[in-house]
Design an enzyme around this catalytic site. Structure first.
Site, PDB file in Angstrom:
ATOM      1  N   ARG A 188      30.938  -3.879  -9.812  1.00 25.47           N
ATOM      2  CA  ARG A 188      30.761  -5.191  -9.174  1.00 25.47           C
ATOM      3  C   ARG A 188      31.895  -5.465  -8.175  1.00 25.47           C
ATOM      4  NH1 ARG A 188      33.462  -9.724  -8.043  1.00 25.47           N
ATOM      5  NH2 ARG A 188      34.504  -9.576 -10.058  1.00 25.47           N
ATOM      6  N   ASP A 189      33.083  -5.760  -8.660  1.00 23.54           N
ATOM      7  CA  ASP A 189      34.183  -6.095  -7.749  1.00 23.54           C
ATOM      8  C   ASP A 189      34.542  -4.882  -6.898  1.00 23.54           C
ATOM      9  OD1 ASP A 189      36.106  -7.709  -6.622  1.00 23.54           O
ATOM     10  OD2 ASP A 189      37.332  -7.925  -8.417  1.00 23.54           O
ATOM     11  N   HIS A 249      43.193 -10.503 -14.245  1.00 21.60           N
ATOM     12  CA  HIS A 249      42.423  -9.783 -13.227  1.00 21.60           C
ATOM     13  C   HIS A 249      43.315  -9.636 -11.994  1.00 21.60           C
ATOM     14  CE1 HIS A 249      38.429  -9.135 -11.049  1.00 21.60           C
ATOM     15  NE2 HIS A 249      39.221  -9.419 -10.031  1.00 21.60           N
ATOM     16  N   HIS A 263      44.580  -7.809  -8.520  1.00 22.39           N
ATOM     17  CA  HIS A 263      44.400  -6.881  -7.393  1.00 22.39           C
ATOM     18  C   HIS A 263      45.800  -6.353  -7.061  1.00 22.39           C
ATOM     19  CE1 HIS A 263      40.095  -7.587  -6.291  1.00 22.39           C
ATOM     20  NE2 HIS A 263      40.291  -8.565  -7.156  1.00 22.39           N
ATOM     21  N   CYS A 314      37.408  -8.426  -1.819  1.00 20.38           N
ATOM     22  CA  CYS A 314      36.431  -9.514  -1.769  1.00 20.38           C
ATOM     23  C   CYS A 314      36.096  -9.783  -0.314  1.00 20.38           C
ATOM     24  CB  CYS A 314      36.987 -10.776  -2.436  1.00 20.38           C
ATOM     25  SG  CYS A 314      35.841 -12.172  -2.300  1.00 20.38           S
ATOM     26  N   ASN A 347      41.316  -3.482  -6.742  1.00 21.91           N
ATOM     27  CA  ASN A 347      41.717  -3.959  -8.067  1.00 21.91           C
ATOM     28  C   ASN A 347      42.763  -3.016  -8.648  1.00 21.91           C
ATOM     29  OD1 ASN A 347      38.690  -4.841  -7.761  1.00 21.91           O
ATOM     30  ND2 ASN A 347      39.518  -6.100  -9.406  1.00 21.91           N
TER      31      ASN A 347
HETATM   32  P1  HMG Z   1      24.505 -21.597  -0.265  1.00 24.89           P
HETATM   33  O1  HMG Z   1      24.114 -20.940   0.997  1.00 24.89           O
HETATM   34  O2  HMG Z   1      25.243 -22.896  -0.222  1.00 24.89           O
HETATM   35  O3  HMG Z   1      23.248 -21.691  -1.249  1.00 24.89           O
HETATM   36  O4  HMG Z   1      25.387 -20.562  -1.076  1.00 24.89           O
HETATM   37  P2  HMG Z   1      22.050 -22.665  -1.344  1.00 24.89           P
HETATM   38  O5  HMG Z   1      21.997 -23.175  -2.730  1.00 24.89           O
HETATM   39  O6  HMG Z   1      22.080 -23.654  -0.213  1.00 24.89           O
HETATM   40  O7  HMG Z   1      20.805 -21.682  -1.120  1.00 24.89           O
HETATM   41  C1  HMG Z   1      20.600 -20.985   0.101  1.00 24.89           C
HETATM   42  C2  HMG Z   1      19.478 -19.981  -0.089  1.00 24.89           C
HETATM   43  O8  HMG Z   1      19.870 -18.970  -1.027  1.00 24.89           O
HETATM   44  C3  HMG Z   1      18.194 -20.575  -0.655  1.00 24.89           C
HETATM   45  O9  HMG Z   1      17.116 -19.798  -0.145  1.00 24.89           O
HETATM   46  C4  HMG Z   1      18.315 -20.323  -2.134  1.00 24.89           C
HETATM   47  O10 HMG Z   1      17.073 -20.265  -2.811  1.00 24.89           O
HETATM   48  C5  HMG Z   1      18.957 -18.958  -2.150  1.00 24.89           C
HETATM   49  P3  HMG Z   1      16.238 -20.290   1.112  1.00 24.89           P
HETATM   50  O11 HMG Z   1      15.718 -21.634   0.683  1.00 24.89           O
HETATM   51  O12 HMG Z   1      17.203 -20.391   2.275  1.00 24.89           O
HETATM   52  O13 HMG Z   1      15.232 -19.217   1.237  1.00 24.89           O
HETATM   53  N1  HMG Z   1      19.752 -18.746  -3.356  1.00 24.89           N
HETATM   54  C6  HMG Z   1      19.691 -17.629  -4.110  1.00 24.89           C
HETATM   55  N2  HMG Z   1      18.982 -16.494  -3.997  1.00 24.89           N
HETATM   56  C7  HMG Z   1      19.193 -15.551  -4.945  1.00 24.89           C
HETATM   57  N3  HMG Z   1      20.080 -15.677  -5.955  1.00 24.89           N
HETATM   58  C8  HMG Z   1      20.807 -16.798  -6.087  1.00 24.89           C
HETATM   59  C9  HMG Z   1      20.620 -17.825  -5.138  1.00 24.89           C
HETATM   60  N4  HMG Z   1      21.202 -19.035  -4.977  1.00 24.89           N
HETATM   61  C10 HMG Z   1      20.666 -19.589  -3.895  1.00 24.89           C
HETATM   62  N5  HMG Z   1      21.693 -16.905  -7.076  1.00 24.89           N
HETATM   63  C11 HMG Z   1      26.103 -19.685  -3.189  1.00 24.89           C
HETATM   64  C12 HMG Z   1      25.939 -20.910  -2.332  1.00 24.89           C
HETATM   65  C13 HMG Z   1      26.922 -20.069  -4.392  1.00 24.89           C
HETATM   66  C14 HMG Z   1      24.736 -19.189  -3.602  1.00 24.89           C
HETATM   67  C15 HMG Z   1      26.854 -18.608  -2.353  1.00 24.89           C
HETATM   68  O14 HMG Z   1      27.998 -19.205  -1.835  1.00 24.89           O
HETATM   69  C16 HMG Z   1      27.213 -17.379  -3.120  1.00 24.89           C
HETATM   70  O15 HMG Z   1      26.387 -16.689  -3.677  1.00 24.89           O
HETATM   71  N6  HMG Z   1      28.519 -17.010  -3.168  1.00 24.89           N
HETATM   72  C17 HMG Z   1      28.945 -15.834  -3.896  1.00 24.89           C
HETATM   73  C18 HMG Z   1      29.916 -15.030  -3.097  1.00 24.89           C
HETATM   74  C19 HMG Z   1      30.402 -13.870  -3.946  1.00 24.89           C
HETATM   75  O16 HMG Z   1      29.651 -13.266  -4.690  1.00 24.89           O
HETATM   76  N7  HMG Z   1      31.723 -13.543  -3.825  1.00 24.89           N
HETATM   77  C20 HMG Z   1      32.314 -12.459  -4.527  1.00 24.89           C
HETATM   78  C21 HMG Z   1      32.510 -12.730  -5.991  1.00 24.89           C
HETATM   79  S1  HMG Z   1      33.975 -13.679  -6.351  1.00 24.89           S
HETATM   80  C22 HMG Z   1      35.245 -12.493  -6.467  1.00 24.89           C
HETATM   81  O17 HMG Z   1      35.059 -11.363  -6.080  1.00 24.89           O
HETATM   82  C23 HMG Z   1      36.533 -12.875  -7.122  1.00 24.89           C
HETATM   83  C24 HMG Z   1      36.675 -12.273  -8.535  1.00 24.89           C
HETATM   84  O18 HMG Z   1      36.662 -10.845  -8.496  1.00 24.89           O
HETATM   85  C25 HMG Z   1      37.988 -12.742  -9.181  1.00 24.89           C
HETATM   86  C26 HMG Z   1      39.212 -12.552  -8.265  1.00 24.89           C
HETATM   87  O19 HMG Z   1      39.504 -11.431  -7.807  1.00 24.89           O
HETATM   88  O20 HMG Z   1      39.860 -13.582  -8.036  1.00 24.89           O
HETATM   89  C27 HMG Z   1      35.539 -12.728  -9.455  1.00 24.89           C
HETATM   90 MG    MG Z   2      38.407  -9.612  -7.986  1.00 17.17          MG
END
Ligand code: HMG
Ligand code: MG
Length: 309
Positions: free
Chosen positions: A20-21, A213, A215, A246, A255
């Protein structure tokens, strides 16, 4: 050579985030069959916990747009603990429909990152997670809550630890069974880690429910891990081969490498269940799939010898 150090746990749960990450930031899409094989090899190397993928919109994380296909390919072959990231109710619906056994929500300690990563304020994103956590718990699933940017943020600089503790406390209050402290851009140093762990205790978050966690951007991940272990943490996140980053935090690099972590833990006589040569072979294989060498020091140090075994 094994030499123990007082005050450390006998066993550490290595929480593998490579699929994933590790992969989410890869520009070239990795075939889903390769991802499934990566997971299988990680499990065969003794990793009990492997974070598989994210149920987020494909346009946000194109690399993980095959979450359904991956779950289907893995079938019953899932690791003992197999969390998937879920940001909202739609994500939970998809995760449950595809047999997820554990989910993770991912909050931020800063407004800048919450906006970029979740298109919400910190408060709005916590409200988005609430029904996810409640729904998942009602379905009998454990829920991890991440806090990102715990020690520094590329847009806001140093992050007040009180703010981090508040977000971590909110995740615990809404029902998260574990909170993982993310040093997303790898700027934290050991004193900050100890200070934050101390604050969490006084906010009602027991250290048994805290994971770390790190990096490794500034080479601090292993030092930070060691002090976290000395202060009671027993779950440590890492990515095989040091993969990672990310897409919504440009300065986030890989990581903590799982091999570097396991080398240190085994050197301290701490049990992990991981077979290091087998894990190194997995990362060498994955590096070949990605077309570039692993960034893990331990993988590079051991690759020549372990490949002959
Ligand atoms: P948004 O654009 O504000 O979403 O994103 P929305 O609710 O307005 O929806 C927009 C469209 O997406 C809609 O479709 C929804 O149905 C669809 P449309 O009407 O335009 O056809 N939709 C979805 N489709 C599939 N699956 C879903 C979903 N949700 C909405 N779950 C949102 C808001 C939260 C969805 C977006 O910002 C997002 O997904 N962000 C995630 C980004 C991400 O994954 N980042 C990496 C992970 S975090 C990380 O790596 C840090 C970590 O490792 C820890 C660390 O290192 O600190 C964990
Ligand atoms: Mg991370």
């Amino acid at each position: 050579m094994t030499t123990a150090l007082a005050g450390l746990p006998a066993r550490v749960e290595v929480y593998e985030v490579g699929p994933r990450d590790g992969l989410q930031n890869e520009a070239a899409i990795v075939p889903v069959e390769v991802k499934a094989e990566f997971v299988r090899r990680l499990v065969a190397s003794g990793l009990r916990t492997v974070e598989l993928t994210s149920f987020v919109p494909k346009k946000w994380i194109p690399q993980l747009g095959d979450a359904e296909e991956l779950m289907a390919l893995l079938g019953a072959d899932q690791p003992h603990r197999a969390p998937v990231l879920v940001p909202n109710e739609k994500g939970l619906e998809r995760a449950l429909a595809n047999g997820a056994k554990e989910v993770a929500v991912f909050a931020a300690a800063t407004e800048s990152f919450a906006k970029r990563n979740l298109n919400r304020t910190v408060a709005e994103s916590l409200e988005m997670f609430r029904p996810v956590v409640e729904g998942a718990r009602a379905a009998g699933l454990p829920v991890r809550g991440y806090v990102s940017m715990c020690f520094g943020d590329p847009w806001e600089g140093e992050v007040p630890l009180e703010k981090v503790a508040d977000v971590a406390g909110s995740l615990k209050d809404m029902g998260c069974t574990e909170v993982s402290l993310g040093d997303t851009i790898g700027v934290g140093t050991p004193g900050q880690v100890v200070a934050l762990l101390g604050l969490l205790g006084s906010r009602g978050l027991p250290v048994e429910e805290v994971a770390v966690h790190f990096h490794d951007t500034y080479g601090q991940a292993l030092a930070n891990t060691l002090v976290a272990l000395q202060h009671g943490v027993t779950t440590v996140d890492a990515a095989a081969g040091g993969l990672g980053g990310c897409p919504y935090a440009g300065s986030a690099t890989g990581n903590l490498s799982t091999e570097d972590l396991v080398f240190q833990l085994h050197g301290l006589g701490i049990e992990t269940g991981v077979d290091l040569p087998s894990l190194v072979r997995t990362s060498v294989w994955m590096a070949a799939q990605l077309g570039r060498p692993s960034s893990s020091r331990t993988v590079n140090a051991l690759a020549a010898t372990t490949l002959e075994i």
